[in-house]
Design an enzyme around this catalytic site. Structure first.
Site, short mmCIF file in Angstrom:
data_model
loop_
_atom_site.label_atom_id
_atom_site.label_comp_id
_atom_site.label_asym_id
_atom_site.label_seq_id
_atom_site.Cartn_x
_atom_site.Cartn_y
_atom_site.Cartn_z
CG HIS A 49 -2.06 -1.01 1.05
ND1 HIS A 49 -3.19 -0.79 0.29
CD2 HIS A 49 -2.18 -2.27 1.56
CE1 HIS A 49 -3.96 -1.87 0.35
NE2 HIS A 49 -3.37 -2.78 1.10
CG ASP A 51 0.85 0.68 -5.21
OD1 ASP A 51 0.20 0.99 -4.20
OD2 ASP A 51 0.46 -0.17 -6.04
N GLY A 142 -7.58 -14.56 -7.44
CA GLY A 142 -8.00 -14.14 -6.12
C GLY A 142 -6.98 -14.36 -5.04
N GLY A 144 -4.20 -12.59 -4.61
CA GLY A 144 -3.39 -11.41 -4.33
C GLY A 144 -2.05 -11.44 -5.02
CG LEU A 145 -0.24 -14.59 -5.63
CD1 LEU A 145 -0.03 -16.08 -5.85
CD2 LEU A 145 0.88 -14.01 -4.77
CB SER A 146 -0.45 -9.17 -9.82
OG SER A 146 -0.16 -8.33 -8.74
CB SER A 147 -4.71 -13.28 -11.48
OG SER A 147 -5.78 -12.66 -10.77
CB SER A 148 -6.25 -8.21 -12.67
OG SER A 148 -5.57 -7.53 -11.65
CG ASP A 202 -0.22 -5.42 -8.50
OD1 ASP A 202 0.59 -5.42 -7.57
OD2 ASP A 202 -1.46 -5.51 -8.32
#
Length: 432
Positions: A49, A51, A142, A144-148, A202
């Site tokens: 938190h 960035d 889901g 929290g490993l930046s799949s998006s 990310d």
């Protein structure tokens, strides 16, 4: 006690990812892709938190990637498919798509891919071609490993190449300035097309990391330093614990934290909370506490986390860069910084959850040198710095703790600093 072996989420090898994405493309579109591009997920060692507050972060790229087989079209149509949607291809037009909340809103995962083309056009690259693309990703959803971000960045390097934009270079010889521009477009995609108010850490990790290194990212100016992070050479490993707790960055919690930081910065008369030096923090907290608002205590806690987290990140980077082995007191100090980060996120930023806290506590009790949540929080994943020969013992201890608490079983993966987004070779054509 459970006797079941801990479940580790495997990463597809480059060949496996290429073959799977190519096979899906051929099956659905009955043609050959122009290529297969990939982008990794990320795990953040420390600097959470920070960035969107202009601070420092220290991520690595994971070997777990999104693979995108893509073929340029000569019109403006985009067609997307994944293994889960092979019976219903997403079809859209670059002339009509738009941000979340507008008539052209793009639903779900397709927004992360088509949205990159939308963003690039607003960055001056007009009339981009449409494309057909098949996605196969092994980045846990889901977690929290930046799949998006992996989806966005795989689309970015693919579109960059087929549209001849000349920004990315290659994974072996990346154009860092061009990739920084792609990062900006991927962040716009996440913020405006998907409606998630995230920062740029990310996407920077996915596009700008280097194999065998962590990425010290200055989120104010986008500058990076590659920090050696070869844990295997020190007999260490970074264990990622996917808590399987529901994780979402667009449910209001993340946005509320960001809004609190912006309000605190405004009260303190600074552009970003990163402008507050660690030695000036006590005075800044006194000023926030003296405000009349009902949110004074909240602003104190959020600000204290951000400023101390930036300081912890700076200190860990200095440790890793001193050229000495990560052993003894140096290793202990690295672990203490990770532990302190989690405690700050738990108490001051209030973005952990029972599953994250139990994972961290169990890992420490089982011998981890340090452990903390990673990513946006409210679910997702934790990481533990462990001896390489203790990885499975620590994982088993976490799984047993989950069983005692009645939580769903966690999953695990090995976090090895991997290469940034780039192109893979297409699998050999199949002759029918």
């Amino acid at each position: 006690m459970t006797n079941d072996a801990p479940v580790f989420a495997p990463a597809l090898s480059p060949q496996e990812g290429t073959e799977a994405a190519t096979a899906l493309f051929r099956e659905v579109f009955e043609a050959e892709p122009d290529g297969v591009w990939y982008a990794p997920g990320r795990v953040n060692i420390i600097g959470e938190h920070t960035d969107y507050n202009g601070g420092l972060a220290l991520p690595i790229a994971l070997p777990h990637r999104a693979h995108l087989a893509l073929r340029r079209r000569e019109d403006r149509v985009v067609r997307l498919v994944s293994p889960q949607t092979r019976e219903k291809v997403d079809v859209m037009d670059l002339d009509t798509i738009g941000p979340k909340g507008t008539p052209g809103e793009v639903a779900h995962w397709a927004s992360y891919i088509a949205g990159v083309a939308w963003s690039l056009e607003r960055d001056g690259f007009e009339n981009l071609p449409g494309f057909d693309a098949a996605l196969v990703s092994c980045v846990p959803l889901g977690g929290g490993l930046s799949s998006s971000a992996a989806l966005e960045c795989s689309a970015a390097v693919a579109i960059d190449e087929v549209a001849h934009l000349g920004l990315a270079g290659t994974a072996q010889e990346p154009d860092d300035a061009g990739r920084a521009r792609l990062v900006t477009n991927c962040v716009r995609t996440e913020n405006e097309m998907a409606g998630a108010p995230t920062g740029g850490m990310d996407q920077s990790a996915s596009l700008r990391c280097r194999e065998g290194h962590a990425l010290e990212l200055d989120c104010r100016d986008g500058s990076v330093t590659h920090v050696p992070f070869d844990l295997a050479a020190e007999g260490l490993a970074l264990l990622v614990i996917d808590t399987k707790a529901k994780h979402s960055l667009d449910d209001g919690q993340y946005g509320a934290r960001r809004a609190a930081c912006e309000r605190a910065a405004e009260i303190l008369g600074v552009e970003l909370l990163a402008d507050i030096a660690i030695e000036d923090l006590p005075g800044a907290l006194e000023r926030l506490a003296a405000t009349d608002g009902d949110d004074a205590d909240e602003l104190v806690k959020r600000t204290r986390h951000v400023v101390t987290e930036i300081d912890r990140t700076r200190r860990l980077v200095a440790l890793l860069q001193d050229g000495q082995p990560l052993r003894g007191e140096k290793l202990s100090e690295a672990g203490r910084l990770m532990d302190a980060s989690h405690e700050s996120l738990r108490v001051d930023y209030e973005c952990t959850c029972p599953e994250l806290d139990v994972a961290v506590e169990a890992a420490r009790a089982a011998g981890a040198h340090g452990a903390r949540m990673t990513g946006g929080g409210f679910g997702g994943s934790a990481i533990a710095l462990v001896d390489a020969d203790a990885v499975h013992d620590v994982a088993r201890a976490v799984a047993e703790a989950y069983q005692r608490e009645g939580f769903n079983p966690p999953a695990f993966l090995d976090a090895v600093p991997a290469a940034p987004a780039g192109r893979l070779a297409c699998a050999a054509p199949t002759h029918r």
